[in-house]
Structures are given as structure tokens and as C-alpha cells.
Design a protein around this motif. Structure first.
Motif, mmCIF file in Angstrom:
data_model
loop_
_atom_site.group_PDB
_atom_site.id
_atom_site.type_symbol
_atom_site.label_atom_id
_atom_site.label_comp_id
_atom_site.label_asym_id
_atom_site.label_seq_id
_atom_site.Cartn_x
_atom_site.Cartn_y
_atom_site.Cartn_z
ATOM 1 N N ASN A 65 -34.748 -71.884 30.434
ATOM 2 C CA ASN A 65 -34.217 -72.933 29.571
ATOM 3 C C ASN A 65 -35.087 -73.150 28.343
ATOM 4 O O ASN A 65 -34.573 -73.416 27.248
ATOM 5 C CB ASN A 65 -34.125 -74.245 30.360
ATOM 6 N N VAL A 66 -36.395 -73.049 28.520
ATOM 7 C CA VAL A 66 -37.316 -73.251 27.403
ATOM 8 C C VAL A 66 -37.072 -72.218 26.313
ATOM 9 O O VAL A 66 -37.064 -72.541 25.115
ATOM 10 C CB VAL A 66 -38.775 -73.201 27.892
ATOM 11 N N VAL A 67 -36.838 -70.974 26.697
ATOM 12 C CA VAL A 67 -36.567 -69.931 25.702
ATOM 13 C C VAL A 67 -35.302 -70.261 24.910
ATOM 14 O O VAL A 67 -35.278 -70.187 23.675
ATOM 15 C CB VAL A 67 -36.438 -68.553 26.367
ATOM 16 N N ALA A 68 -34.228 -70.644 25.615
ATOM 17 C CA ALA A 68 -32.974 -70.958 24.928
ATOM 18 C C ALA A 68 -33.132 -72.164 24.012
ATOM 19 O O ALA A 68 -32.629 -72.168 22.876
ATOM 20 C CB ALA A 68 -31.870 -71.199 25.955
ATOM 21 N N ASP A 80 -38.847 -78.274 18.348
ATOM 22 C CA ASP A 80 -38.740 -78.148 19.800
ATOM 23 C C ASP A 80 -37.355 -78.617 20.219
ATOM 24 O O ASP A 80 -36.628 -79.239 19.434
ATOM 25 C CB ASP A 80 -39.819 -78.982 20.504
ATOM 26 N N GLY A 81 -37.013 -78.318 21.466
ATOM 27 C CA GLY A 81 -35.710 -78.728 21.951
ATOM 28 C C GLY A 81 -35.681 -78.823 23.459
ATOM 29 O O GLY A 81 -36.565 -78.314 24.151
ATOM 30 N N VAL A 82 -34.657 -79.489 23.966
ATOM 31 C CA VAL A 82 -34.466 -79.668 25.396
ATOM 32 C C VAL A 82 -33.013 -79.370 25.717
ATOM 33 O O VAL A 82 -32.105 -79.819 24.993
ATOM 34 C CB VAL A 82 -34.807 -81.108 25.838
ATOM 35 N N LEU A 83 -32.783 -78.616 26.804
ATOM 36 C CA LEU A 83 -31.427 -78.363 27.268
ATOM 37 C C LEU A 83 -31.069 -79.337 28.376
ATOM 38 O O LEU A 83 -31.905 -79.664 29.219
ATOM 39 C CB LEU A 83 -31.286 -76.934 27.792
ATOM 40 N N VAL A 84 -29.812 -79.789 28.367
ATOM 41 C CA VAL A 84 -29.313 -80.674 29.416
ATOM 42 C C VAL A 84 -27.946 -80.175 29.880
ATOM 43 O O VAL A 84 -27.436 -79.174 29.384
ATOM 44 C CB VAL A 84 -29.224 -82.136 28.927
ATOM 45 N N THR A 280 -29.220 -70.140 35.152
ATOM 46 C CA THR A 280 -28.180 -69.109 35.034
ATOM 47 C C THR A 280 -27.327 -69.367 33.793
ATOM 48 O O THR A 280 -26.911 -68.421 33.101
ATOM 49 C CB THR A 280 -27.290 -69.113 36.280
ATOM 50 N N SER A 281 -27.062 -70.638 33.493
ATOM 51 C CA SER A 281 -26.306 -70.979 32.294
ATOM 52 C C SER A 281 -27.118 -70.693 31.033
ATOM 53 O O SER A 281 -26.576 -70.253 30.016
ATOM 54 C CB SER A 281 -25.883 -72.452 32.335
ATOM 55 N N ALA A 282 -28.427 -70.955 31.094
ATOM 56 C CA ALA A 282 -29.282 -70.651 29.943
ATOM 57 C C ALA A 282 -29.294 -69.157 29.657
ATOM 58 O O ALA A 282 -29.320 -68.735 28.489
ATOM 59 C CB ALA A 282 -30.705 -71.152 30.206
#
Length: 430
Positions: A65-68, A80-84, A280-282
Motif C-alpha cells: 500500500n505504501v508504494v501505491a 505523502d499519501g495514505v490508502l483507505v 491485493t487491491s493495491a
């Protein structure tokens, strides 16, 4: 040549990538793990205290997730960013990290109905207050609408479903004059067509389910921090970033500086609410991002062709597509979106709801479903679905006519898309 010199098409493939240390895999692996082994007792304590750069748990920190997230941040020009878990989760988390009960959010009056529903529902029940300003209002009207309790100015770069374009440069000036961060949902435009940070936005939101992924296989959301908002100057508005942390730790502003918002979002809001994004979604999201520029060029090309083809049809009362000759905000579109205004084309059909039913049921290639940003062309009658909970007066106020059909233009051969739309229209010719 350094990575900072790479163009968009290169960065969408390489930005933020890691090479797995164990196997040397070139493609970012799926780190399907709930947690991570501590090296020692003290290492565990350091991770939980936030004094270690190493992760503690996948609820808010997974390597895939961090890479995406970092790749999207790079393409947007953020730090920077965060996935949810979804675009809705991204909106809720982004605003919750800025505001608490009693605080106020100022929005554009042209928002996706799912967002408006959350605003008047869950977020209002949590004590947040909202008011809206016309998307056509001038700069001073926006400034005058900002209250002492206002914690964010929120808008969509391209509004869904009618494609109204926000004047981000003007909103950026409002943010600067008032000291209130500008939060922009950039889902429809994508960073390929528009980068709100260049116009003064502080935070950018995406539903990654849409064009960033592109293939309609995953649900997700992203929150990106521009790293340009002066959180120190706004300490009174955002004490959560400036108060000392437990056990004598430095505040988020002291420790993370320009990236204080993302640090708080990741380690407090997302950690405590838990809208986790599956790795898996990332992995699938990363594969979509790699072709974003190529797809957006074709999406825009196809959308323009479809808009032109439908504009003169006698069953079509009006075509909504930003930048067309009859668009009252054409000058803003040309200034904000020189490479294209996305790929949503909405049409008002002359025969109203009955015409929309006949048109949609007559489609053969185009899928009738709720979604946008897919490689496939999709269509939906918003008045009976997305806007179905509103009464007639509320729909009219938003420009949702009985015959409005939203079409998300895909990547099929454009002649095939147009042919299917035209043959479906033949069944309702006046």
C-alpha cells in the motif's frame, strides 16, 4: 538524470517502487500479512511509540500500500499519501483528521451525491457542520462564507455527474487568505489532467476505484498531502497536530513538519477507525496506474467524439461535457484543464424518464451500471439511482433532469461506442 527529472509517463511506472530484498522481484510484491515480527522487546515498544521507521501493523501501514500511495503522491506533486478502503472512506478520513464536533466545513454546491449524502448523514450526526457556496460564486463570496470554526474548504475538480469545473486557482487564493486548507477530490480529472497542489490545494482525495485503477476490479481511496500548507500558522485551528503526544513524544508538527497532516491521518485517524485497504487491491491499483497517461489520452479523445456525436441528435436536449462551445465556464476549463476535461459525458434526453429507460434498455455494447472510470463504457440514469433519494425540487436544483443519463466513456473503439449510443437513441427519436 535523477528521478526528479522523470516525466509523468515514467513516474507512473517507477515512482515509489521497491525491489523485494529477499527474492529481487521487480514488480512490487503483495505483502499479505496482518503484522510484522519485532526484532526484540524494545523494538516493539519503539514501533508502537512511533519512534521507529519500521511498521507495526497492516491496519494502517502495509508495504504494498505504501508504494501505491507514494506513487499517487508523486504524480500529484505531494509529499505523502495514505490508502483507505474506498473513496467514501477517503473523504470521511480526510475531513475527520481536520475537524471535530462543532467544527464547520465549507463546500462547493456541486458534489457527487454520495458525498452529499454522507455530509447530511453520517458526518452531520458526528457533529460536523456544513454549508455550500455556488460553484459560480466569486472569490469574495467564498472568503465571506468562511467561519472561525471552518476547518476545510472542499470541492471536486470536475464535478460528477454534470462536469462543472471548480476554479482551483481562485479557491487556492481563498485558502491562502483565510488560512483554511483546501481539500480537492481529483477523481474525475486524475493527476494526468489536473494537479490541484499546483493551484493551492493542501489535500487531494481520490476514489482509486475509478481511473487510477481503470479496470473496475477494486474499491479503494487515497488521501494525498501536498506538504505546502502552513500547519504551524494554523495551530489554533488544528491543535491535534500541535499538542504533545503521550509519553512526552513530540507533536506531529514538531516531528513531521510539512507532512504532519499525513502522519496524523495515518497514525491516528486511519489507525483508530480502521478503513484498511487490502494489499491485493493495491497490487491491482499499481498495475492500473502504470498505464494512466495512455488511458486518459484515449478516454478524453473518445469523450470529445461522443459529445460531438450526441450534441446534434434530436432526442438529446443538451450534452454536458466541460469545455464545449456552449459551456458557460469554458474559460475556466481551458485554463485549468488544457489537456482535456475527463471522460464523463452526461446527456439530457428530450423525452424525460421514459426516454432514459428506452435508451438505456436499448444499449448493446454499453453496460448499464453504477461506476465510472472503467475501460468499458458505462451508463446510468442518475435520477432513479444515485439521486433517487431526492425529491423533484432537490434534483432540479442540482441540474438533475428526468431524462439525465450519465455516460462514463471507456476505451472501446470510438466508432463502436457512438454506434451503440445512436442505435439506442433511435428508439426514442421524437
Amino acid at each position: 538524470m535523477s528521478a526528479t527529472d522523470w516525466g509523468f509517463a515514467t513516474r507512473q511506472i517507477h515512482a515509489g517502487a521497491i525491489v523485494d530484498a529477499e527474492a529481487g522481484a521487480r514488480i512490487t510484491p503483495i505483502y499479505q500479512s496482518a503484522g510484522y515480527v519485532f526484532d526484540s522487546f524494545d523494538d516493539g515498544a519503539e514501533r508502537f511509540a512511533g519512534r521507529s521507521a519500521r511498521r507495526a501493523y497492516s491496519r494502517n501501514d502495509n508495504p504494498t500500500n505504501v508504494v501505491a500511495a507514494r506513487r499517487i503522491a508523486d504524480l500529484e506533486g505531494g509529499v505523502d499519501g495514505v490508502l483507505v478502503a474506498s473513496g467514501q472512506a477517503a473523504i470521511a478520513a480526510a475531513l475527520s483528521a481536520l475537524a471535530q464536533s462543532g467544527d464547520h466545513i465549507l463546500t462547493s454546491d456541486r458534489l457527487y451525491e454520495g458525498t452529499r449524502e454522507m455530509v447530511r448523514g453520517a458526518l452531520r450526526r458526528q457533529g460536523l457542520r456544513f454549508s455550500a457556496v455556488s460553484i459560480d460564486a466569486d472569490e469574495q463570496a467564498w472568503v465571506d462564507a468562511v467561519l472561525p470554526e471552518t476547518r476545510a474548504i472542499y470541492a471536486e475538480s470536475i464535478a460528477n455527474p454534470l462536469g462543472e469545473i471548480a476554479d482551483l486557482a481562485m479557491l487556492g487564493r481563498v485558502s491562502e487568505r483565510t488560512g483554511v486548507p483546501l481539500v480537492i477530490d481529483n477523481t474525475v480529472a486524475t493527476p494526468y489532467l489536473c494537479r490541484p497542489f499546483e493551484h493551492g490545494a493542501a489535500v487531494v482525495i481520490h476514489s482509486t476505484s475509478k481511473w487510477l485503477s481503470g479496470h473496475g476490479s477494486v474499491i479503494g481511496g487515497a488521501i494525498i498531502d501536498g506538504g505546502t500548507f502552513d500547519w504551524a500558522a494554523a495551530a489554533d485551528r488544528f491543535p491535534q497536530l500541535h499538542e504533545p503526544r503521550p509519553h512526552g513524544a513530540e507533536s506531529f508538527a514538531e516531528r513531521f513538519g510539512d507532512a504532519a497532516y499525513t502522519a496524523y491521518l495515518r497514525s491516528v485517524t486511519v489507525l483508530e477507525h480502521g478503513p484498511s485497504f487490502p494489499p491485493t487491491s493495491a497490487f491491482l491499483l499499481l498495475h492500473g496506474i502504470e498505464t494512466l497517461s495512455l488511458r486518459m489520452e484515449r478516454h478524453v479523445e473518445n469523450a470529445r467524439a461522443v459529445a460531438d456525436a450526441l450534441a446534434t441528435h434530436p432526442a438529446v436536449a443538451h450534452v454536458h461535457y466541460p469545455g464545449r462551445p456552449d459551456d458557460p465556464r469554458r474559460a475556466v476549463v481551458e485554463r485549468m484543464l488544457p489537456d482535456g476535461a475527463g471522460s464523463i459525458v452526461s446527456v439530457d434526453l428530450v423525452g424525460g424518464r421514459d426516454a432514459a429507460r428506452a435508451f438505456l434498455d436499448g444499449l448493446r455494447l454499453v453496460s448499464q451500471m453504477t461506476h465510472i472510470g472503467d475501460v468499458r463504457t458505462l451508463a446510468i440514469h442518475t435520477g432513479s439511482t444515485i439521486h433517487g433519494k431526492l425529491d423533484d425540487a432537490e434534483r432540479r436544483a442540482l441540474g438533475i433532469t428526468p431524462g439525465l443519463v450519465r455516460i462514463s466513456i471507456g476505451l472501446e473503439r470510438v466508432d463502436d461506442i457512438v454506434a451503440d449510443l445512436l442505435q439506442a437513441l433511435e428508439g426514442i427519436r421524437p
